[in-house]
Design a protein around this motif. Sequence first.
Motif, short mmCIF file in Angstrom:
data_model
loop_
_atom_site.label_atom_id
_atom_site.label_comp_id
_atom_site.label_asym_id
_atom_site.label_seq_id
_atom_site.Cartn_x
_atom_site.Cartn_y
_atom_site.Cartn_z
N ILE A 45 8.21 44.05 17.95
CA ILE A 45 8.71 43.52 19.24
C ILE A 45 9.62 42.31 18.95
O ILE A 45 9.23 41.39 18.22
CB ILE A 45 7.54 43.11 20.16
N GLY A 64 -1.66 40.97 25.39
CA GLY A 64 -2.59 41.99 24.89
C GLY A 64 -3.97 41.76 25.47
O GLY A 64 -4.56 40.70 25.28
N THR A 77 -9.79 40.92 21.62
CA THR A 77 -9.40 39.58 21.16
C THR A 77 -8.78 38.79 22.30
O THR A 77 -9.14 37.63 22.55
CB THR A 77 -8.42 39.68 19.97
N GLY A 78 -7.84 39.40 23.02
CA GLY A 78 -7.17 38.71 24.13
C GLY A 78 -8.17 38.31 25.21
O GLY A 78 -8.11 37.19 25.76
N VAL A 87 -1.53 39.34 29.68
CA VAL A 87 -0.57 40.42 29.97
C VAL A 87 -0.98 41.68 29.21
O VAL A 87 -1.15 41.63 27.99
CB VAL A 87 0.85 40.00 29.53
N GLU A 88 -1.15 42.77 29.92
CA GLU A 88 -1.59 44.01 29.28
C GLU A 88 -0.70 45.17 29.75
O GLU A 88 -0.45 45.31 30.95
CB GLU A 88 -3.07 44.26 29.63
N TRP A 146 0.07 36.04 20.76
CA TRP A 146 0.09 37.50 20.71
C TRP A 146 -1.25 38.02 20.23
O TRP A 146 -1.69 37.69 19.11
CB TRP A 146 1.21 37.97 19.78
N THR A 147 -1.93 38.80 21.06
CA THR A 147 -3.19 39.44 20.66
C THR A 147 -3.07 40.95 20.90
O THR A 147 -4.02 41.61 21.27
CB THR A 147 -4.39 38.89 21.48
N THR A 155 -13.78 46.89 13.02
CA THR A 155 -14.68 45.82 13.47
C THR A 155 -15.44 45.24 12.29
O THR A 155 -15.53 45.85 11.22
CB THR A 155 -15.72 46.37 14.48
P1 NAD Z 1 -6.45 45.99 20.20
O1 NAD Z 1 -5.48 46.88 19.51
O2 NAD Z 1 -7.82 46.46 20.40
O3 NAD Z 1 -5.87 45.55 21.63
C1 NAD Z 1 -4.51 45.25 21.83
C2 NAD Z 1 -4.16 45.33 23.31
O4 NAD Z 1 -2.79 44.94 23.46
C3 NAD Z 1 -4.28 46.74 23.88
O5 NAD Z 1 -5.01 46.69 25.08
C4 NAD Z 1 -2.83 47.16 24.09
O6 NAD Z 1 -2.67 48.05 25.20
C5 NAD Z 1 -2.15 45.83 24.33
N1 NAD Z 1 -0.70 45.87 24.00
C6 NAD Z 1 -0.14 46.36 22.87
N2 NAD Z 1 1.21 46.27 22.92
C7 NAD Z 1 1.50 45.68 24.11
C8 NAD Z 1 2.72 45.32 24.74
N3 NAD Z 1 3.91 45.52 24.16
N4 NAD Z 1 2.66 44.73 25.96
C9 NAD Z 1 1.46 44.49 26.57
N5 NAD Z 1 0.29 44.84 26.02
C10 NAD Z 1 0.29 45.42 24.81
O7 NAD Z 1 -6.44 44.62 19.33
P2 NAD Z 1 -7.46 43.40 19.31
O8 NAD Z 1 -7.90 43.04 20.67
O9 NAD Z 1 -6.83 42.37 18.47
O10 NAD Z 1 -8.72 43.98 18.53
C11 NAD Z 1 -8.64 44.34 17.15
C12 NAD Z 1 -9.95 44.95 16.70
O11 NAD Z 1 -10.98 43.96 16.68
C13 NAD Z 1 -10.43 46.07 17.62
O12 NAD Z 1 -11.00 47.08 16.85
C14 NAD Z 1 -11.49 45.40 18.44
O13 NAD Z 1 -12.48 46.32 18.86
C15 NAD Z 1 -12.06 44.38 17.47
N6 NAD Z 1 -12.64 43.24 18.24
C16 NAD Z 1 -13.91 43.38 18.69
C17 NAD Z 1 -14.48 42.37 19.45
C18 NAD Z 1 -15.89 42.52 19.93
O14 NAD Z 1 -16.54 43.49 19.59
N7 NAD Z 1 -16.43 41.60 20.69
C19 NAD Z 1 -13.73 41.22 19.74
C20 NAD Z 1 -12.40 41.12 19.28
C21 NAD Z 1 -11.87 42.15 18.53
#
Ligand code: NAD
Length: 401
Positions: free
Chosen positions: A116, A163, A167-168, A198-199, A256-257, A313
Amino acid sequence: YTKPKIVVLGAGYAGMVTTKRLTQLLSAEEAEIVLVNKHNYHYESTWLHEVAAGTINPNQARVMISDVINPNRVRLVYDAVVKVDKDNQRVELENGELDYDILVFALGFESNTFGIKGMKENAFAIEDIDSSRQIRDHIEYQFSRYNNSPEKDDASLAILVGGGGFTGIEFVGELSERVPELCKKYDIDRSKVRIINVEAGPTILPGFDEELVAYGKKSLEDRGVEFRLGAKISECTEEGFIVNDDELIKAGTVVWTGGVTGNSVLGNSGFELFRGKVNVNSDLRDPSSDHVFILGDCSWVMNEETGRPYPPTAQIAIQEADTAAANIKALLYGEPLQDFVFDNKGTVASLGKKDAMGTIFEGTKLYGRKAVYMKQIIDNRSLYIIGGPKLILKKGKFRLF
Ligand code: NAD
Ligand code: FAD
């Protein structure tokens, strides 16, 4: 006879647990073990959103490696891995090199910006202690300068999180508690500060249990978090995100998440990659090298039931480490290797310190206080696995309410 040398790259969940298990499974006479990590500390990457929001001290999330791994038993090398030369079984480090008989590649995740425009240059990412601490300090700096700047630009106080994955969501949960503290400290009205998630998808946490998603969203909205759903970020400028091609959302802090991928050392070393990671064999080895195991966020492990890989994870990384250590011993003794089987214990996400939600076991839903306690148990368990009860007493989470 020369002792086989096992080199573990990365002291995250996968690398730490593999190293610990190897010291339990093999005697000092049976193998030499080397652990390589960029820093002299391990960090709980699952707590980084708290470091980034400033709701925990960075030191609570990190553990000196030599406090939990005996340096007389494991050679600890604090250096950055540059590249793996698979043909010559050698690892190139920033300040040296190492050869190996068996390699465990566990260098973890990096933020993935999917190319991006402007994202790498203009947004922060929650990747490690250093980057998370910088986010915390940047947010505080924006608050501290507000009343001193003649223009008093409210947008400079806004925090934009791109995102709505776990994480977000966990990050905005922490922010909803941190912002009121900062407002008090810097004499700023809470209503001037926007926290915006923002999602691109139609909901946050796409694919997660709908009832829990609705619960989490409402809980966060009640604390002043704004959601922009169905808003695809196409660019990041110095001012903020451009969504749906032409709308600019401005903010003084932009994070960025939106996704993660495997460590870029994989690509630099010529591993065959599928979306930034290696599709490992069922015994967790690299398909093209019998002596290389790839664990945690650097690998894809297939879920045979769905035909899709498991999400990356800490939970799966820790389980993989157990299997990898047993398989390394089997490999040394010419015995058959076992297949990795994932035992999914569920997912619990924090929504700040006072709320949480998730599923445990086969779909039992947890909300509110119960989920908060369960999340603390999960966080403390991870400390226990790495450093035993002593580490829980030192760094554990015991918040009651
Ligand atoms: P993710 O890939 O799970 O989520 C990214 C989000 O960003 C998605 O919802 C996606 O639709 C959105 N996105 C992507 N491109 C976009 C764009 N151009 N515009 C707007 N939105 C956009 O990533 P993460 O949240 O960093 O998680 C990474 C990993 O870590 C995952 O496997 C997650 O399950 C794990 N994690 C787990 C926990 C928990 O269990 N409590 C907490 C944090 C992370
Ligand atoms: P990592 O934990 O990323 O560790 C990699 C290690 O390698 C680090 O010590 C790093 O410093 C080191 N390293 C990196 N590059 C180099 C190099 N070139 N040279 C030397 N050393 C290097 N998962 C869950 O199961 N539950 C959760 O609640 C959860 N919450 C999360 C919250 C956040 C904010 C984030 C970002 C992730 C969360 N995850 C969670 C996902 C989880 O953190 C990762 O899946 C997990 O950290 C992967 O473990 P790993 O051992 O593969 O790598």
